[in-house]
Design a protein around this motif. Structure first.
Motif, PDB file in Angstrom:
ATOM      1  N   LYS A   1       0.832  -1.188   0.000  1.00  0.00           N
ATOM      2  CA  LYS A   1       0.000   0.000   0.000  1.00  0.00           C
ATOM      3  C   LYS A   1       0.870   1.241   0.000  1.00  0.00           C
ATOM      4  O   LYS A   1       1.753   1.375   0.834  1.00  0.00           O
ATOM      5  CB  LYS A   1      -0.911  -0.004   1.222  1.00  0.00           C
ATOM      6  CG  LYS A   1      -1.891   1.163   1.240  1.00  0.00           C
ATOM      7  CD  LYS A   1      -2.964   0.964   2.277  1.00  0.00           C
ATOM      8  CE  LYS A   1      -2.406   0.827   3.656  1.00  0.00           C
ATOM      9  NZ  LYS A   1      -3.425   0.738   4.696  1.00  0.00           N
TER      10      LYS A   1
ATOM     11  N   VAL B   1       2.327   4.903   0.776  1.00  0.00           N
ATOM     12  CA  VAL B   1       2.198   5.735   1.958  1.00  0.00           C
ATOM     13  C   VAL B   1       1.326   6.964   1.693  1.00  0.00           C
ATOM     14  O   VAL B   1       0.366   7.207   2.395  1.00  0.00           O
ATOM     15  CB  VAL B   1       3.595   6.151   2.464  1.00  0.00           C
ATOM     16  CG1 VAL B   1       3.476   7.202   3.552  1.00  0.00           C
ATOM     17  CG2 VAL B   1       4.341   4.948   2.990  1.00  0.00           C
TER      18      VAL B   1
ATOM     19  N   SER C   1      -1.513   9.466   0.241  1.00  0.00           N
ATOM     20  CA  SER C   1      -2.728   9.480  -0.537  1.00  0.00           C
ATOM     21  C   SER C   1      -2.699  10.683  -1.458  1.00  0.00           C
ATOM     22  O   SER C   1      -3.057  10.620  -2.606  1.00  0.00           O
ATOM     23  CB  SER C   1      -3.956   9.562   0.368  1.00  0.00           C
ATOM     24  OG  SER C   1      -3.944  10.771   1.084  1.00  0.00           O
TER      25      SER C   1
ATOM     26  N   GLN D   1       2.078  14.558   3.775  1.00  0.00           N
ATOM     27  CA  GLN D   1       1.332  13.473   3.131  1.00  0.00           C
ATOM     28  C   GLN D   1       0.262  12.975   4.084  1.00  0.00           C
ATOM     29  O   GLN D   1       0.464  12.922   5.302  1.00  0.00           O
ATOM     30  CB  GLN D   1       2.279  12.326   2.740  1.00  0.00           C
ATOM     31  CG  GLN D   1       3.311  12.746   1.704  1.00  0.00           C
ATOM     32  CD  GLN D   1       4.312  11.648   1.399  1.00  0.00           C
ATOM     33  OE1 GLN D   1       4.399  10.653   2.126  1.00  0.00           O
ATOM     34  NE2 GLN D   1       5.082  11.817   0.348  1.00  0.00           N
TER      35      GLN D   1
ATOM     36  N   ILE E   1      -2.476   9.876   5.033  1.00  0.00           N
ATOM     37  CA  ILE E   1      -2.882   8.483   4.885  1.00  0.00           C
ATOM     38  C   ILE E   1      -4.268   8.344   5.513  1.00  0.00           C
ATOM     39  O   ILE E   1      -4.403   8.459   6.736  1.00  0.00           O
ATOM     40  CB  ILE E   1      -1.905   7.509   5.575  1.00  0.00           C
ATOM     41  CG1 ILE E   1      -0.510   7.630   4.959  1.00  0.00           C
ATOM     42  CG2 ILE E   1      -2.406   6.074   5.463  1.00  0.00           C
ATOM     43  CD1 ILE E   1       0.521   6.741   5.620  1.00  0.00           C
TER      44      ILE E   1
ATOM     45  N   ALA F   1      -1.955   2.358  10.864  1.00  0.00           N
ATOM     46  CA  ALA F   1      -1.500   3.015   9.632  1.00  0.00           C
ATOM     47  C   ALA F   1      -0.172   3.714   9.854  1.00  0.00           C
ATOM     48  O   ALA F   1       0.716   3.701   8.983  1.00  0.00           O
ATOM     49  CB  ALA F   1      -2.559   4.007   9.154  1.00  0.00           C
TER      50      ALA F   1
ATOM     51  N   ALA G   1       3.392   3.002   8.003  1.00  0.00           N
ATOM     52  CA  ALA G   1       4.194   4.066   7.396  1.00  0.00           C
ATOM     53  C   ALA G   1       5.633   4.015   7.907  1.00  0.00           C
ATOM     54  O   ALA G   1       6.588   4.184   7.132  1.00  0.00           O
ATOM     55  CB  ALA G   1       3.568   5.424   7.706  1.00  0.00           C
TER      56      ALA G   1
ATOM     57  N   ILE H   1       3.906  13.002   7.867  1.00  0.00           N
ATOM     58  CA  ILE H   1       2.872  12.049   7.463  1.00  0.00           C
ATOM     59  C   ILE H   1       1.773  12.072   8.522  1.00  0.00           C
ATOM     60  O   ILE H   1       2.050  11.893   9.714  1.00  0.00           O
ATOM     61  CB  ILE H   1       3.441  10.620   7.325  1.00  0.00           C
ATOM     62  CG1 ILE H   1       4.558  10.603   6.287  1.00  0.00           C
ATOM     63  CG2 ILE H   1       2.343   9.640   6.947  1.00  0.00           C
ATOM     64  CD1 ILE H   1       5.264   9.263   6.169  1.00  0.00           C
TER      65      ILE H   1
ATOM     66  N   CYS I   1      -1.811  10.361   9.674  1.00  0.00           N
ATOM     67  CA  CYS I   1      -2.677   9.188   9.508  1.00  0.00           C
ATOM     68  C   CYS I   1      -3.977   9.438  10.277  1.00  0.00           C
ATOM     69  O   CYS I   1      -3.945   9.626  11.505  1.00  0.00           O
ATOM     70  CB  CYS I   1      -1.994   7.932  10.035  1.00  0.00           C
ATOM     71  SG  CYS I   1      -0.358   7.621   9.341  1.00  0.00           S
TER      72      CYS I   1
END
Length: 209
Positions: A68, A70, A72, A85, A87, A97, A101, A193, A195
């Motif tokens: 998957k 990392v 979206s 980023q 997720i 999640a 990552a 990141i 999530c």
């Protein structure tokens, strides 16, 4: 005058064997040279050379999870210039999640000490475990900067900047999420990141984060 006594003569048979010239001597037979000795067997009870401890193994994810991607979709960079980023994940799945990552980051070559993970709800089990030994022990691991460090939203403000910050929006009030994202943006120098639920994150972001 007395007569000088005559010197006695020594017969050849009484002189012993004559010396044989060196050129006529027979060379002694050379002795065989022994080959190399076999290595001594290790003594019983003596340990061999110390081998370095293998690196800690993370629990492998299934192939679907590992494949998957990392991000979206990237959003605007932070004030420090780090890429952001998102997720998508539910509140219950945000921590998993974030762990996925982190696994992907390490698999791609990121050093564990480059990563800081912040939770907005329930603390990560690692943080709970290490805090059981006391605050001093917990923060000494942060200062060593040789492994992934996990902190809740309140403790994250004390953490230092790291190249990658991962935020798991796994609960907590909206104000806690706002605070955690603001701290994460100030700590991430290369990549941030996030999530969690995109609607909730967008709502928090619209409030000035």
């Amino acid at each position: 005058m007395p007569l000088i006594p005559e010197e006695p003569q020594i017969h050849e048979s009484a002189q012993g064997p004559r010396a044989t010239p060196a050129s006529s001597r027979t060379a002694p037979t050379p002795r065989p040279v022994p080959g190399p000795r076999p290595a001594a067997p290790p003594r019983p009870g003596r340990p061999g050379p110390v081998r370095p401890a293998p690196p800690a193994q993370r629990t492998p994810r299934d192939a679907t999870a590992a494949a998957k991607p990392v991000p979206s979709k990237p959003t605007a960079p932070t004030a420090a210039g780090a890429q952001v980023q998102l997720i998508p994940a539910t509140v219950q799945g945000a921590l998993d999640a974030a762990e996925e990552a982190v696994d992907l980051l390490l698999d791609s070559g990121r050093a564990p000490g480059d990563v800081l993970v912040i939770t907005t709800g329930k603390p990560h089990p690692w943080a709970t475990h290490e805090l059981s030994f006391g605050e001093a022990s917990y923060w000494s691991l942060h200062d060593a900067a040789d492994d992934v460090f996990y902190a809740d939203a309140a403790a994250a403000a004390r953490a230092g900047a790291r190249p990658v910050v991962v935020v798991a929006v796994n609960g907590g009030s909206e104000s806690v999420s706002v605070s955690a994202l603001a701290v994460a943006q100030s700590k991430a120098t290369a990549l941030l990141i996030v999530c969690g639920d995109p609607q909730r994150i967008n709502s928090v972001t619209d409030k000035g984060v």
